[in-house]
Design an enzyme around this catalytic site. Structure first.
Site, PDB file in Angstrom:
ATOM      1  N   CYS B  60     -27.220 -26.795  -3.884  1.00 41.47           N
ATOM      2  CA  CYS B  60     -26.625 -26.441  -2.596  1.00 41.47           C
ATOM      3  C   CYS B  60     -25.362 -25.622  -2.795  1.00 41.47           C
ATOM      4  O   CYS B  60     -24.722 -25.200  -1.841  1.00 41.47           O
ATOM      5  CB  CYS B  60     -26.261 -27.682  -1.794  1.00 41.47           C
ATOM      6  SG  CYS B  60     -27.644 -28.754  -1.519  1.00 41.47           S
ATOM      7  N   CYS B 134     -16.510 -26.152   3.291  1.00 43.66           N
ATOM      8  CA  CYS B 134     -16.269 -26.435   1.872  1.00 43.66           C
ATOM      9  C   CYS B 134     -15.199 -27.506   1.691  1.00 43.66           C
ATOM     10  O   CYS B 134     -15.097 -28.118   0.631  1.00 43.66           O
ATOM     11  CB  CYS B 134     -15.829 -25.181   1.125  1.00 43.66           C
ATOM     12  SG  CYS B 134     -16.905 -23.777   1.384  1.00 43.66           S
TER      13      CYS B 134
END
Lengths: 394, 222
Positions: B60, B134
């Site tokens: 990912c 993130c």
């Protein structure tokens, strides 16, 4: 700070010789090529001279060259324009999986218009198999799009071989047409459309030390795409809008220089490329070359550094004045990792750790040695940060 | 103090070649990115830390591993170490998070669990919009590590279930825990029980656990 630009596949600087050729057309010879007076006629002449220069390099007729506003526009005109014009002949298109986004997204748009697209796989080095093209061709196929050389991994596709196969399947209306995106190939590979057996070919200025915002499309005589831009009917009714005269002059000059210096420069670059690849693979453990080892653009180096994430590496190198690009998801628009690296059959994590170095005319061995001095440290540091310890599954 | 500076940075460092969109990284982000705090540089001995948590996967594009040292009496986080396979934003936000949790003698577990991604962003002087996702990786890894701590200290009631269906209510083991055990290679009951002790005190849940193991083994290894 020392700056080392290794991102020439993104764009190049403007060659001073090209800038010199363009200069008069900004301030003095600013006429509109459609005007009948002398100023207009002189501008017209400049555009036609540029067309002839390019036609010579492509080994085609001047009227087969259509100037556009970019490589992407040339690609869109080739795909959307031809598909729309020939939809009565069929609604099937074939393309490789590793085409540039300008191709892939144009094809997505065509899908919404009812066209069907077959995407061809590539092998582990990024090569299509011309036999796959043959197998995919049906009565309904009107267009086949294969890039001449890939922008990310530099793999050079067997275009001439594919062209020869497609010729066998041409019906009376001459479909299917064969389009190649040569934006990355110009300056490195031969652009002779007769030898390549192509019907449509796109090139642009910004990758060949020419100006940005200009491109051109070769359209074989007899093919009539539908225009994307309507207006005053410039460019043989295929691309309206007052011609970007300095841009067109610059594109021709840039292509002329690129073609003249092609062999010598390609030899020089290929040597540097192989030196650089060899040193990286030897010096840094857990590295994998992406793309074909030999059938690759002379300026392209694309390597996966396992366990590190591309964007971090890019920014650490940026701090050292080294400019490169990556196939990592975090730098892409879609947050998806590179479709090219994943099409090679490599796991996603290989794409996330891929770095692309593309050399250029001013790149020297000293530049590469400077990178070779800093790169191992950056990789080592990021590997120490990394939570991943991948096995090399090459 | 760096962390009081909440002004967005002026310098654009990265421009997306597809969209032309600018990504602004503040000077604080850059400072953390180039000099990450509390990194786990050497593989620790098992006894050095009280708990560990891993989230994400390299496929990912991001993975985070976090180690915690916790004062058992006060429940203050004395040490927080981490490693990540991630982008600049992931590195910088985890570095900032690790400082927030451990500075001034350390936050208590409960305090640290209340840190919102927004607070990490503020401390960093902002992140580009598309990079906000993130920054949540640190929080996720921390929650995993805290759950690990609760399990190791027998405080099963306090294990964080985060909305996932609880399968073994004595040990607070969720469907997600079983999925992760399978992902880590445990594809039968024995192997999963080695990791999770699931069903050992509650035999009535074993049938359901086995069903889940089969489901996820099929899904991931098919």
């Amino acid at each position: 700070m020392r700056e080392i630009y290794l991102d020439h596949a993104s764009t190049t600087y403007l060659d001073p010789r090209v800038a010199g050729a363009m200069r008069p057309y900004f301030e003095n010879e600013y006429g509109n090529p459609s005007s009948l007076h002398r100023k207009g006629r002189r501008a017209k002449e400049a555009v036609e001279n540029a067309r002839q220069t390019i036609a010579k390099i492509l080994n085609c007729l001047p009227e087969e060259i259509i100037f556009t506003g970019s490589g992407s526009e040339a690609i869109n005109l080739a795909l959307l324009g031809t598909a729309r014009a020939y939809k009565e002949h069929g609604k099937h298109i074939i393309a490789s999986k590793i085409e540039h986004h300008a191709v892939l997204n144009a094809l997505k748009a065509l899908k919404k218009e009812g066209f069907e697209v077959t995407y061809l796989d590539v092998d582990k080095n990024g090569l299509i198999n011309p036999e796959d093209v043959e197998k995919a061709i049906s009565q309904d196929t009107i267009l086949i799009s294969i890039m001449y050389a890939n922008n990310e991994i530099g793999t050079i596709e067997p275009v001439a071989e594919t062209g020869a196969i497609i010729k066998k399947y041409r019906d009376s209306e001459k479909t299917p047409f064969f389009f190649i995106d040569a934006c990355q190939a110009a300056g490195a590979l031969e652009l002779n459309v007769q030898k390549l057996g192509v019907d449509l070919l796109a090139v642009n200025g910004s990758k060949i030390y020419g100006p940005k915002g200009v491109g051109c499309l070769y359209v074989r005589k007899g093919i009539r795409p539908m225009p994307l831009v309507y207006g005053g009917g410039q460019e043989n009714n295929l691309r309206s809008g007052t011609e970007n005269v300095p841009g067109i002059v610059g594109l021709a000059k840039a292509l002329e220089i690129a073609e003249r210096e092609r062999e010598a420069e390609s030899t020089r670059l290929a040597e540097l490329r192989d030196y650089f690849i060899g040193r990286i693979l030897k010096k840094i453990p857990k590295t994998v070359l992406n793309g074909h080892p030999a059938k690759r653009l002379p300026n392209n180096v694309n390597i996966t550094f396992l366990d590190i994430e591309g964007e971090s590496a890019l920014l650490y190198l940026d701090e050292k004045g080294i400019y490169i690009s990556t196939g990592s998801a975090c730098t892409s628009n879609s947050l998806e990792p590179s479709h090219v690296i994943t099409a090679l059959g490599r796991p996603y994590e290989y794409a996330h750790g891929s770095l692309r170095f593309t050399l250029g005319r001013k790149t020297t061995k000293e530049d590469l040695d400077y990178v070779l001095k800093h790169l191992p440290k950056v990789v080592e540091k990021l590997r120490r940060i990394s939570a991943v310890r991948l096995e090399n599954r090459k | 103090m760096l962390n009081k500076n909440k002004k967005p940075a002026k310098n654009a460092d990265v421009v997306n070649k597809n969209t032309g969109e600018k990504w602004y990284y503040s000077d604080i982000v850059k400072d953390h990115f180039f000099k990450p705090r509390n990194l786990m540089l050497k593989e620790p001995k098992k006894t050095q830390y009280d708990a560990v948590g891993i989230v994400g996967s390299p496929a990912c594009g991001d993975q985070m591993k976090m180690w915690l040292k916790i004062d058992k009496k006060t429940e203050r986080v004395k040490k927080l170490k981490w490693r990540t396979f991630g982008c600049a934003s992931a590195i910088a936000s985890t570095s900032a998070f690790s400082e927030m949790v451990t500075e001034n003698n350390g936050m208590t577990i409960e305090e640290a669990l209340k840190i919102k991604p927004q607070r990490i962003m503020e401390r960093l002087g902002g992140l580009p919009n598309r990079k906000i996702h993130c920054s949540v990786l640190a929080d996720k890894a921390f929650r995993k590590a805290v759950s690990d701590y609760f399990r190791k200290t027998g405080q099963y009631r306090r294990v964080l279930t985060d909305g996932s269906k609880v399968i073994d209510s004595k040990l607070n083991i969720t469907e997600r825990d079983i999925e992760e055990a399978v992902l880590e290679g445990a594809t039968n009951l024995n192997a999963v029980q080695k990791k999770l002790k699931v069903g050992i005190g509650s035999p009535e849940v074993i049938a359901e656990v086995e069903q889940l193991i089969r489901f996820y083994a099929e899904k991931y290894y098919g």
